[in-house]
Structure formats: C-alpha cells, structure tokens
Design an enzyme around this catalytic site. Structure first.
Site, PDB file in Angstrom:
ATOM      1  N   GLY A   1       0.845  -1.196   0.000  1.00  0.00           N
ATOM      2  CA  GLY A   1       0.000   0.000   0.000  1.00  0.00           C
ATOM      3  C   GLY A   1       0.872   1.235   0.000  1.00  0.00           C
TER       4      GLY A   1
ATOM      5  CD  GLN B   1       3.033   5.770   3.171  1.00  0.00           C
ATOM      6  OE1 GLN B   1       2.102   5.266   2.550  1.00  0.00           O
ATOM      7  NE2 GLN B   1       3.972   5.047   3.758  1.00  0.00           N
TER       8      GLN B   1
ATOM      9  CB  CYS C   1       4.857   2.024   8.003  1.00  0.00           C
ATOM     10  SG  CYS C   1       4.442   3.611   7.267  1.00  0.00           S
ATOM     11  CG  LEU C   2       6.420   1.031   2.017  1.00  0.00           C
ATOM     12  CD1 LEU C   2       5.880   1.280   0.618  1.00  0.00           C
ATOM     13  CD2 LEU C   2       7.493  -0.059   2.002  1.00  0.00           C
TER      14      LEU C   2
ATOM     15  CG  HIS D   1      -0.997   1.259   7.406  1.00  0.00           C
ATOM     16  ND1 HIS D   1      -0.126   0.765   8.355  1.00  0.00           N
ATOM     17  CD2 HIS D   1      -0.239   2.064   6.599  1.00  0.00           C
ATOM     18  CE1 HIS D   1       1.091   1.252   8.134  1.00  0.00           C
ATOM     19  NE2 HIS D   1       1.051   2.041   7.063  1.00  0.00           N
ATOM     20  CD  GLU D   2      -1.300   2.496   2.844  1.00  0.00           C
ATOM     21  OE1 GLU D   2      -0.805   3.640   2.884  1.00  0.00           O
ATOM     22  OE2 GLU D   2      -0.628   1.463   3.056  1.00  0.00           O
TER      23      GLU D   2
ATOM     24  CG  HIS E   1       0.091   6.751   5.822  1.00  0.00           C
ATOM     25  ND1 HIS E   1       1.138   7.196   6.595  1.00  0.00           N
ATOM     26  CD2 HIS E   1       0.371   5.443   5.534  1.00  0.00           C
ATOM     27  CE1 HIS E   1       2.014   6.211   6.777  1.00  0.00           C
ATOM     28  NE2 HIS E   1       1.566   5.132   6.138  1.00  0.00           N
TER      29      HIS E   1
HETATM   30  O1  K1U Z   1       1.654   2.389   4.034  1.00  0.00           O
HETATM   31  C1  K1U Z   1       2.703   1.804   3.887  1.00  0.00           C
HETATM   32  O2  K1U Z   1       3.721   2.273   4.348  1.00  0.00           O
HETATM   33  C2  K1U Z   1       2.757   0.484   3.177  1.00  0.00           C
HETATM   34  C3  K1U Z   1       2.693  -0.695   4.109  1.00  0.00           C
HETATM   35  C4  K1U Z   1       1.253  -1.185   4.161  1.00  0.00           C
HETATM   36  C5  K1U Z   1       0.900  -2.126   5.252  1.00  0.00           C
HETATM   37  C6  K1U Z   1       1.580  -3.290   5.474  1.00  0.00           C
HETATM   38  C7  K1U Z   1       1.187  -4.172   6.478  1.00  0.00           C
HETATM   39  C8  K1U Z   1       0.114  -3.886   7.240  1.00  0.00           C
HETATM   40  C9  K1U Z   1      -0.551  -2.712   7.045  1.00  0.00           C
HETATM   41  C10 K1U Z   1      -0.176  -1.846   6.029  1.00  0.00           C
HETATM   42  C11 K1U Z   1       3.608  -1.780   3.557  1.00  0.00           C
HETATM   43  O3  K1U Z   1       3.432  -2.232   2.481  1.00  0.00           O
HETATM   44  S1  K1U Z   1       4.919  -2.300   4.554  1.00  0.00           S
HETATM   45  C12 K1U Z   1       5.692  -3.603   3.578  1.00  0.00           C
HETATM   46  C13 K1U Z   1       4.913  -4.870   3.559  1.00  0.00           C
HETATM   47  O4  K1U Z   1       4.015  -5.056   4.342  1.00  0.00           O
HETATM   48  C14 K1U Z   1       5.240  -5.907   2.561  1.00  0.00           C
HETATM   49  C15 K1U Z   1       6.315  -5.810   1.730  1.00  0.00           C
HETATM   50  C16 K1U Z   1       6.576  -6.810   0.806  1.00  0.00           C
HETATM   51  C17 K1U Z   1       5.782  -7.898   0.704  1.00  0.00           C
HETATM   52  C18 K1U Z   1       4.708  -8.030   1.541  1.00  0.00           C
HETATM   53  C19 K1U Z   1       4.428  -7.033   2.467  1.00  0.00           C
HETATM   54 ZN    ZN Z   2       2.456   3.293   6.207  1.00  0.00          ZN
END
Ligand code: K1U
Ligand code: ZN
Length: 167
Positions: free
Chosen positions: A46, A51, A91-92, A133-134, A137
């Site tokens: 996401g 972000q 979270c990225l 979560h998004e 943000h």
């Molecule tokens: O919003 C963001 O920063 C993105 C975030 C979204 C998220 C992940 C997990 C739970 C709630 C919301 C991410 O994508 S973090 C990376 C991640 O979860 C992932 C990366 C590679 C493969 C699978 C998952």
């Molecule tokens: Zn996030």
C-alpha cells in the site's frame, strides 16, 4: 513513470491532513501510476499520497502475490467497520519497524476510481488492515502512534539517527 521519494518518520509532513481530490484529471492518474510503481518497487502492499509528500486523499494498494490487482482509492470514506483483528504492520515510512496493531477486521469503503466513478468496496483481513493504515496516513496518522510512548520514542530516536548517518 517515476519512482517517488518516500518520507520517513519522524518527518513532520507525515502529520499533514490530506485534502479531498476535486476532480480526477490526467495529473491525478499520473500520480496514481507513479505511486503504484513506487509501491511495487519498495516493495509494499500500500501507499498513501501523504507518504510521497502529495497531500491529497488518494491511496494505492495491492495485496495480491502476483502484484496484478492494483486498487486506487480516491477520497476513500469508511462506511462500516466490524470485528477486530490484530495484525503485524509495517510501513514504508518507518523502515525496519514492525508491530501489532488492532483494527477492524471487516470494512466497507466508498471511494472514487481513476475513471471518476464512485464505488463501494468490502474488504476483510489484510486488505481491510492495509486500507485503514493508508487512510490513517491521509489523516496524518502513522501506525507507530498506536504503540506505547516508550516504543514511539525509541523508534523516533532510531530513525533520526539512521537519517543523520545517511547524510
Ligand atoms: O503504508 C505503507 O507504508 C505500506 C505498508 C502497508 C501495510 C503493510 C502491512 C500492514 C498494514 C499496512 C507496507 O506495504 S509495509 C511492507 C509490507 O508489508 C510488505 C512488503 C513486501 C511484501 C509483503 C508485504
Ligand atoms: Zn504506512
């Protein structure tokens, strides 16, 4: 197509409340496409416009293994929340930090798509977690704000140190 720079916590811009998208234009579609490219490259499931320092109410998400089920939600609004799920979140904008957060397990969301049409979406489990979560943000909230003050302070110190070292 372009990869966008992702803001890192504790950047104060992550606490900006995003403004509604007034019209779905080519500029908005281009931003959605760049956000999707950025999300896939990260990699993530996401990404909210906040972000990437664009303070408008738009998010992209794709929880499929094959990365072939992209969702773009403009002006998303949660109509219904039900149940409870505890899920480990990442979270990225908070690289390397993962922790459990409790959210609604089922949600119904209304949003506008990239064609400018309003649609309803029912989401469960990981997709529901990701959309909540998004949307946080877009409201200027980062998932670490669900954690204890002590954890927030440790995360803030760790990421501030990392960003100083990267200079
Ligand atoms: O919003 C963001 O920063 C993105 C975030 C979204 C998220 C992940 C997990 C739970 C709630 C919301 C991410 O994508 S973090 C990376 C991640 O979860 C992932 C990366 C590679 C493969 C699978 C998952
Ligand atoms: Zn996030």
């Amino acid at each position: 197509m372009a990869l966008l720079k992702i803001l890192h916590y504790p950047d104060p811009r992550l606490h900006t409340v995003a403004k509604p998208v007034e019209a779905v234009t080519d500029k908005i579609r281009q931003l959605a496409s760049d956000m999707a490219e950025t999300m896939y490259a990260a990699p993530g499931i996401g990404l909210a416009a906040t972000q990437v320092d664009r303070h408008i109410r738009m998010l992209v998400a794709d929880i499929s293994e094959e990365k072939n089920n992209l969702l773009a939600l403009i002006n998303p609004r949660i109509l219904m929340k039900e149940g409870e799920i505890v899920h480990e979140e990442g979270c990225l904008s908070v690289p390397g930090i993962y922790d459990k957060v409790t959210r609604a397990e089922h949600i119904r969301v209304q949003a506008t798509n990239l064609a400018g049409e309003t649609f309803d979406l029912e989401a469960n489990g990981l997709l529901a977690v990701c959309i909540q979560h998004e949307i946080d943000h877009l409201n200027g909230k980062v998932f670490v704000e669900y954690l204890s003050r002590l954890k927030q302070s440790r995360i803030k110190n760790k990421l501030t140190k990392q960003s100083r070292e990267a200079m």
